[in-house]
Design a protein around this motif. Structure first.
Motif, PDB file in Angstrom:
ATOM      1  N   MET A  22       0.835  -1.170   0.000  1.00  0.00           N
ATOM      2  CA  MET A  22       0.000   0.000   0.000  1.00  0.00           C
ATOM      3  C   MET A  22       0.888   1.245   0.000  1.00  0.00           C
ATOM      4  O   MET A  22       1.776   1.371   0.829  1.00  0.00           O
ATOM      5  CB  MET A  22      -0.883  -0.003   1.253  1.00  0.00           C
ATOM      6  CG  MET A  22      -1.599   1.301   1.453  1.00  0.00           C
ATOM      7  SD  MET A  22      -2.550   1.409   2.975  1.00  0.00           S
ATOM      8  CE  MET A  22      -1.265   1.720   4.155  1.00  0.00           C
ATOM      9  N   ILE A  23       0.631   2.122  -0.943  1.00  0.00           N
ATOM     10  CA  ILE A  23       1.319   3.407  -0.991  1.00  0.00           C
ATOM     11  C   ILE A  23       0.254   4.498  -1.032  1.00  0.00           C
ATOM     12  O   ILE A  23      -0.600   4.506  -1.915  1.00  0.00           O
ATOM     13  CB  ILE A  23       2.262   3.519  -2.201  1.00  0.00           C
ATOM     14  CG1 ILE A  23       3.367   2.463  -2.093  1.00  0.00           C
ATOM     15  CG2 ILE A  23       2.845   4.917  -2.302  1.00  0.00           C
ATOM     16  CD1 ILE A  23       4.310   2.431  -3.260  1.00  0.00           C
ATOM     17  N   LYS A  45       7.554   3.000   3.953  1.00  0.00           N
ATOM     18  CA  LYS A  45       8.453   1.862   3.730  1.00  0.00           C
ATOM     19  C   LYS A  45       8.256   1.283   2.328  1.00  0.00           C
ATOM     20  O   LYS A  45       9.220   1.011   1.615  1.00  0.00           O
ATOM     21  CB  LYS A  45       8.212   0.793   4.783  1.00  0.00           C
ATOM     22  CG  LYS A  45       9.138  -0.384   4.666  1.00  0.00           C
ATOM     23  CD  LYS A  45       8.890  -1.394   5.768  1.00  0.00           C
ATOM     24  CE  LYS A  45       9.816  -2.588   5.586  1.00  0.00           C
ATOM     25  NZ  LYS A  45       9.602  -3.590   6.628  1.00  0.00           N
ATOM     26  N   ASN A  46       7.002   1.097   1.926  1.00  0.00           N
ATOM     27  CA  ASN A  46       6.719   0.561   0.595  1.00  0.00           C
ATOM     28  C   ASN A  46       7.178   1.509  -0.505  1.00  0.00           C
ATOM     29  O   ASN A  46       7.709   1.078  -1.533  1.00  0.00           O
ATOM     30  CB  ASN A  46       5.235   0.261   0.442  1.00  0.00           C
ATOM     31  CG  ASN A  46       4.796  -0.916   1.278  1.00  0.00           C
ATOM     32  OD1 ASN A  46       5.601  -1.750   1.670  1.00  0.00           O
ATOM     33  ND2 ASN A  46       3.520  -0.982   1.580  1.00  0.00           N
ATOM     34  N   ARG A  84      10.077   0.745  -3.303  1.00  0.00           N
ATOM     35  CA  ARG A  84       9.832   0.879  -4.745  1.00  0.00           C
ATOM     36  C   ARG A  84      10.889   1.767  -5.380  1.00  0.00           C
ATOM     37  O   ARG A  84      11.389   1.460  -6.478  1.00  0.00           O
ATOM     38  CB  ARG A  84       8.461   1.446  -5.022  1.00  0.00           C
ATOM     39  CG  ARG A  84       8.174   1.499  -6.540  1.00  0.00           C
ATOM     40  CD  ARG A  84       6.990   2.300  -6.933  1.00  0.00           C
ATOM     41  NE  ARG A  84       5.734   1.682  -6.526  1.00  0.00           N
ATOM     42  CZ  ARG A  84       4.564   2.265  -6.716  1.00  0.00           C
ATOM     43  NH1 ARG A  84       4.491   3.452  -7.274  1.00  0.00           N
ATOM     44  NH2 ARG A  84       3.462   1.668  -6.342  1.00  0.00           N
ATOM     45  N   ILE A  85      11.245   2.861  -4.721  1.00  0.00           N
ATOM     46  CA  ILE A  85      12.282   3.760  -5.247  1.00  0.00           C
ATOM     47  C   ILE A  85      13.607   3.027  -5.380  1.00  0.00           C
ATOM     48  O   ILE A  85      14.313   3.177  -6.377  1.00  0.00           O
ATOM     49  CB  ILE A  85      12.415   5.011  -4.345  1.00  0.00           C
ATOM     50  CG1 ILE A  85      11.147   5.847  -4.358  1.00  0.00           C
ATOM     51  CG2 ILE A  85      13.617   5.850  -4.745  1.00  0.00           C
ATOM     52  CD1 ILE A  85      10.764   6.413  -5.715  1.00  0.00           C
TER      53      ILE A  85
END
Length: 72
Positions: free
Chosen positions: A1-2, A62-63, A67-68
């Motif tokens: 989840m972002i 954190k997610n 991803r970055i």
């Protein structure tokens, strides 16, 4: 989840600025005006909600960072 950036910014502002200020205001007004309200229950409820939202923000951060890192 972002969480989307704008939502993240609003939630972060609410948790860092609004919630502590609101709790201080509520506590002060209750004492000054002698309001007979269950202050501990109200503050505990607000704190529990804020903690839950903070956890969601932490998971989202954190997610997002993961991803970055994967994109680099």
């Amino acid at each position: 989840m972002i969480i989307p950036s704008k939502v993240y910014d609003v939630l972060k502002w609410v948790l860092l600025i609004f919630v502590p200020a609101f709790i201080a205001l509520l506590t002060t007004l209750t004492m000054v005006w002698g309001w007979n309200i269950p202050l501990e229950a109200i503050v505990a409820t607000i704190s529990a909600i804020a903690t839950f939202i903070g956890a969601l923000i932490g998971i989202s951060t954190k997610n997002y960072n993961k991803r970055i890192e994967e994109d680099e």
